[in-house]
Motif scaffolding. Structure first.
Motif, PDB file in Angstrom:
ATOM      1  N   ARG A 243     -24.380 -21.215  21.731  1.00 51.40           N
ATOM      2  CA  ARG A 243     -24.261 -22.464  20.984  1.00 51.40           C
ATOM      3  C   ARG A 243     -24.867 -22.321  19.584  1.00 51.40           C
ATOM      4  O   ARG A 243     -24.285 -22.779  18.595  1.00 51.40           O
ATOM      5  CB  ARG A 243     -24.957 -23.603  21.733  1.00 51.40           C
ATOM      6  N   GLU A 247     -22.908 -22.797  15.946  1.00 55.23           N
ATOM      7  CA  GLU A 247     -23.322 -23.770  14.936  1.00 55.23           C
ATOM      8  C   GLU A 247     -23.723 -23.095  13.630  1.00 55.23           C
ATOM      9  O   GLU A 247     -23.495 -23.652  12.542  1.00 55.23           O
ATOM     10  CB  GLU A 247     -24.475 -24.615  15.491  1.00 55.23           C
ATOM     11  N   ARG A 252     -17.504 -25.109  16.133  1.00 55.76           N
ATOM     12  CA  ARG A 252     -17.796 -26.133  17.119  1.00 55.76           C
ATOM     13  C   ARG A 252     -17.490 -25.622  18.518  1.00 55.76           C
ATOM     14  O   ARG A 252     -16.608 -24.780  18.709  1.00 55.76           O
ATOM     15  CB  ARG A 252     -16.941 -27.385  16.864  1.00 55.76           C
TER      16      ARG A 252
END
Length: 264
Positions: A243, A247, A252
């Motif tokens: 994640r 980012e 996304r």
């Protein structure tokens, strides 16, 4: 449009005992992936492969440069068996492939020079605009057609292989050459971070050309399988590093993507 990245499990003997070498084909799709003059993969994919090698010392990645136009020909010729970060809509639905859950998301936006009286309605009828696009990418406004000769009959369109060139053509205000470019949101974010003065120069569409969720696609019966690639990715998803990488590159995660998942 449309990406991008392919992985091949070589049928030869491993480089070291118990080591698996995966050959990764990369085409220019910034900021997701690109290959520099030394043949090294950069962008989001470069960082991801580096971390994957760190946490899986028995796996190594070897980079092969392909192109948007060659990706399907190379697949059909058996030059690779796994491709990362692809939408099934980009020419894969009729092929004998397995498709994983989506693991990345982005969207393409229309970009024009900002001028007095010009608003998002400028993008309503692209047949009346001069367009610059990336050869071999899949676009919503074309109905996902990628044959340049077909597109040239329907649109006033010029093709290139560089978002940088396309952006420069828009800023040069040469309407006979390029009034509209199609550029990903993640690339625009990267561009504005490096060139903040361009925010006031460019008109960005309110609605995207397309939104896409990107998966790993594997040849049925091939090695490594898509599920095997997910198993390599799973530790990074579980501890949050995947994640964070997403980012950091202005990308996304797909809607509903869990903070952790049990790989098949």
């Amino acid at each position: 449009m449309a990406i991008l990245v392919a992985a091949i499990m070589l049928a030869t003997a491993p480089v070291r005992a118990n080591e698996t070498e995966i050959t990764v084909g990369v085409y220019h799709f910034p900021p997701i992936a690109s290959v520099n003059s030394d043949g090294k993969v950069e962008g989001f994919l470069g960082g991801l492969l580096e971390v994957l090698e760190q946490i899986h010392p028995d796996v190594s990645f070897h980079i092969i440069h392909t192109s948007p136009k060659r990706r399907h020909l190379d697949f059909d010729a058996g030059l690779y068996d796994v491709i990362f970060f692809q939408s099934p809509d980009w020419g894969w639905t009729e092929k004998d492939v397995d498709i994983t859950r989506p693991i990345l998301a982005d969207e393409e936006l229309y970009v024009a020079l900002k001028k007095p009286g010009r608003d998002s309605s400028f993008f309503n009828d692209l047949r009346n605009r001069s367009i610059v696009a990336i050869s071999g990418y899949y676009y919503g406004f074309t109905g996902y057609e990628t044959d340049n000769s077909v597109l040239e009959e329907k649109f006033n369109i010029e093709f290139s292989d560089s978002h940088t060139r396309n952006m420069n053509l828009i800023k040069a205000d040469r309407p006979s050459v390029a009034e509209v470019a199609i550029i990903s949101r993640s690339y625009l974010q990267k561009h504005f971070a490096q060139h903040p003065q361009d925010r006031d120069k460019l008109l960005i569409s309110n609605e995207p050309d397309q939104r896409y969720q990107l998966s790993i696609i594997a040849r049925k019966g091939g090695a490594p399988s898509a599920d095997e690639m997910l198993r390599l990715l799973a530790p990074l998803v579980d501890d949050g590093r995947y994640r964070q990488l997403v980012e950091n590159w202005g990308l996304r995660l797909p809607a509903g993507f869990l903070t952790s998942f049990e790989a098949p």
